[in-house]
Design an enzyme around this catalytic site. Sequence first.
Site, PDB file in Angstrom:
ATOM      1  N   ALA A  59       0.748  -1.207  -0.133  1.00  0.00           N
ATOM      2  CA  ALA A  59       0.112   0.054   0.061  1.00  0.00           C
ATOM      3  C   ALA A  59       0.796   1.314   0.025  1.00  0.00           C
ATOM      4  CB  ALA A  59      -0.835   0.121   1.149  1.00  0.00           C
ATOM      5  N   GLU A  60       0.307   2.415  -0.276  1.00  0.00           N
ATOM      6  CA  GLU A  60       0.904   3.754  -0.253  1.00  0.00           C
ATOM      7  C   GLU A  60       1.983   3.845  -1.229  1.00  0.00           C
ATOM      8  OE1 GLU A  60      -1.228   5.059   1.304  1.00  0.00           O
ATOM      9  OE2 GLU A  60      -1.869   3.688   3.211  1.00  0.00           O
ATOM     10  N   GLY A  61       1.765   3.118  -2.175  1.00  0.00           N
ATOM     11  CA  GLY A  61       2.752   3.184  -3.303  1.00  0.00           C
ATOM     12  C   GLY A  61       3.837   1.847  -3.224  1.00  0.00           C
TER      13      GLY A  61
END
Lengths: 597, 597
Positions: free
Chosen positions: A440-442
Amino acid sequence: MLSYEPPVDEYMFLFKELVDLDKHRHLRGFADLDIDVVEAVLTEAGKLAREVMLPLNAVADREGCTRHPDGSVTTPTGFGDAYRAYAEGGWAGLAAPEQYGGQDFPKTFATAVMEFRSASNQSFDMYTGWGDSIAEILMAHGTPEQCETYLTRLITGEWGATMGLTEPHCGTDVGLLRTRATPQPDGSYKITGTKIFNSGGEHDLTDNIIHFVLARIDGDAPGSKGISLFLMPKNLPSENGEFDQRNAVSCGSIEHKMGLNGSATCVMNYDEAKAWLVGEPRHGLMGMFKLMNAIRRRTGTMAVGVSELATQNAVAYTKERLQGRSLSGPKQPEAMADPLIVQPDVRRTLMKLKSFNEGARALLVWSGLIADVVDRAPDKAEAAAAEERLALITPVIKAYLSDEGFDNAVSAQQMFGGHGYVAETGIEQLVRDCRMLAIAEGANGVQGVDLVLRKLGQNKGQAAFDLIDEIGTQIQTNRKLTPSLSLVDAMARAIDDMREATTHLVELGGRDREAACTGATDYIHLTGLVLIGYMWLRLANAATRQIDEGKDESGEMAAKLMRARFFAERMLPETSLRLTRIKASADNVMALEEQCF
Amino acid sequence: MLSYEPPVDEYMFLFKELVDLDKHRHLRGFADLDIDVVEAVLTEAGKLAREVMLPLNAVADREGCTRHPDGSVTTPTGFGDAYRAYAEGGWAGLAAPEQYGGQDFPKTFATAVMEFRSASNQSFDMYTGWGDSIAEILMAHGTPEQCETYLTRLITGEWGATMGLTEPHCGTDVGLLRTRATPQPDGSYKITGTKIFNSGGEHDLTDNIIHFVLARIDGDAPGSKGISLFLMPKNLPSENGEFDQRNAVSCGSIEHKMGLNGSATCVMNYDEAKAWLVGEPRHGLMGMFKLMNAIRRRTGTMAVGVSELATQNAVAYTKERLQGRSLSGPKQPEAMADPLIVQPDVRRTLMKLKSFNEGARALLVWSGLIADVVDRAPDKAEAAAAEERLALITPVIKAYLSDEGFDNAVSAQQMFGGHGYVAETGIEQLVRDCRMLAIAEGANGVQGVDLVLRKLGQNKGQAAFDLIDEIGTQIQTNRKLTPSLSLVDAMARAIDDMREATTHLVELGGRDREAACTGATDYIHLTGLVLIGYMWLRLANAATRQIDEGKDESGEMAAKLMRARFFAERMLPETSLRLTRIKASADNVMALEEQCF
């Protein structure tokens, strides 16, 4: 149930020995900062984590969240009470401005609170901590009226916040998004579209949820330059000023995931939902990048938290579980067997876990301080330099710590043998939960591209070379202060590897971006190793000084030096492997035609 | 749902190019072995895996097994039919003796069938494949009457088999077991105790389940020398000869696990259950070691199977998912984005997966052939030499392949981004399922001790040095046949690392067993890398020859050489890191007092 002792003492050691407060008194809020107050805050935060959040962790995994036919979502048993304790205790706005009900606690120290919370209950933690990050966007880009209406409620945790970014067909490539915003005569917008992977998009913890949504205004260009940011409350204000009018935003379903079952990952449908623009149209990503960077540092913090919880429980289990005998003769001859911790491979694993956690924690504090300089330095040049440094290390903190944190959770699980595979023990949940952090988050692969192309691509990698020089100076300092520690030579080799890799990638990236990126993940790991080694150099100095001053009755400082040695002798040599890969021909990655896969 | 194409063609390539059948015609059963028959068997096995077992995999994960109040256990939907297809197709006894209804298919080839089955449905696979392994114990140690009564039924899969080894307080340290066996006047025993982690201890797939149980006869010594092996049918024969009388063995509960939900992991209670001794009293572990070795090779095979399934699906997803643009300019300018597979880090990951799977698969075939020599060589010296080789590589195959197989499943999951974390996609299940492989059948840390102390401890490591010499010869051969391939130099360095590590560990193990074991896991990985590199040398020769002979229309042979290059340039350099760790001081692992952890 898993046990957890928040590492308050270790953080206090870091604040005293690594941060050098007196050198930072010029930062806003640092002038009269009292370290005893910091300790009191950490102690309270630790208590909340251990006593309130930890006991809900396994329950939440079993129960998960429930979406009801009306679209409402029930969180696991106890989350409501825990959230109230969190909000009423003032934790939601710990690092947010006092003007809006926050406590303006510097990130240097707030990092510890974040670690405790995510260690004790990663699912619960997904609902929290958005307030201060989103507050920054709103303060920077929102209208005075938006700030007035929303900031205090978000920062105090009275209302929840959530980000609507990902859509079914686009995640990393946010420019592809299809959610539309149609201007209305009253200056608001009607938003239509579907978002997925919306953590906390719907829940029962707060009366209202403020959705920060990326969408494209009708007629705006495709791609990322046509994206705007909107504020979309779940409940809208009616004429009486109460937020009691339901907006057309609804949870269509919640995902069944590998872990983080207590966190409601929602598919959100916007059916002409009412929203207001935040900042300039078509500049929606500007605020988002700063937010994403904060979230990426937070992701690294979560990874260290989970790694710590997993480590503590692996240590306890291997001290307790009697199985087999020591290879150098029985250690507990009166018992039926010796504890597992006498076994070399068990100890090697525990040393790896502990030497990582401790060095990574120092890295979090150090990066928190850099973030504080960005926010709080009166001198703009100092803030700008810190910002460049922060931009450089953020992808490393996100990707390296989440990769290693997961690996550590797996290693800790391994210490439990078959019992680690059984849900009852609780350790397998950590592996499932923290698997998300690398995704997640990149996703971590994207962090590598960010580091190698975007960050090294600026000023011919000057930010990286500055860091390398700073670490080189530290190595020279340690040659005097801790000359006999193997870490000094190991770091001298590692920093050479980093310099060579950086030079190579800056040059290669300038002429062949694809080729440079075949080594991106390796460069993330190389840099992560060097950064943790850097922290260990500084910790080793502090430990040596305390020993020299006769202040190591407990032997903890000597143990620190041994963990520094372990990191030097068994972990740092990996930089050489990483360099070899970085310098390998890109052909072995890029040459094959797609159909050969 | 995940898709799966069993790699039949690749196995046929290995059988033709790696095995050199004509050199093995002297082995029992190899004389008139028809390679076309082998291909037909693999094709059928692949069909069963893909069409029958694969569709049940996700279902089984969701449903799990159910234990009813009467202690009976229901397996997931479809497992009953699949089991019948498996047994009626003759797959249960594929590698077992014809005398008892088996097909005497050599292990060299049966390995492929095993991989297909475990790839398609690891949970289901846990119920199968015990017949031939246990048959070996019974044939070696059982009475003629036991063989007569049980062997055919086990080998045909009419009845199930299960092993009762682990108890709540003892796993690895089996000598601690408490299950008691009390002799009865009729020559049988009454067994009382509790076993845990009993895979398939109870289920609804067969009319009877034969428990092979380790227990201690009353009055026998504590420790492993007092352990005997017993045969304990779930249903006993009554006077009419039918097995219709329930024995006092019952399932107390089934574990809720991280994965493998379709496999019933049972707590089994024996309440004076009737059983018969197998072999000599107090020699229960003799047969067990051979069984465990077979199971450990099987564990490595399962790991390769899961890695293959994960890889195939990651490849498919990254070809299909449009997201972002190629760094060297749009590859599908007409589409909204390029497929993920154009990204360097994605390709790097896929190359890692594929170069591992292919080399590891060759290793499985090669080790299957060694196992066949043990069983089938008319010359005892040849069989004995093969047995020594097999003993050396078994812990490597178990631990290295299961560590890497898990790592690969995680890497494949990463390719799906957020969608990989969601259960619906199916890939996260593979991570959870295959996590077991590094834990069960002797945790990987134990494999390291076995390799470094037991295997290297014999004849001053002669078996390892023989292997090193053999690989050295292969490198010389490749210097002539594939001089331009970077693999040759990479393997020359890697084999030097292995020689140095082996010399070091043999010497160190002789005087400090604990110190030697601090490097055990690293030595497992070093050896695993070298073995896969060895396989790649041989595959590279075959590929080069086919190219030289103009037989590479599809380009598959050229692609093989590129994968060999990837393995050489990005994977093999890891041996140097492993060597560094192996030679590191043991102090950094062993010196700290227990209370410092």
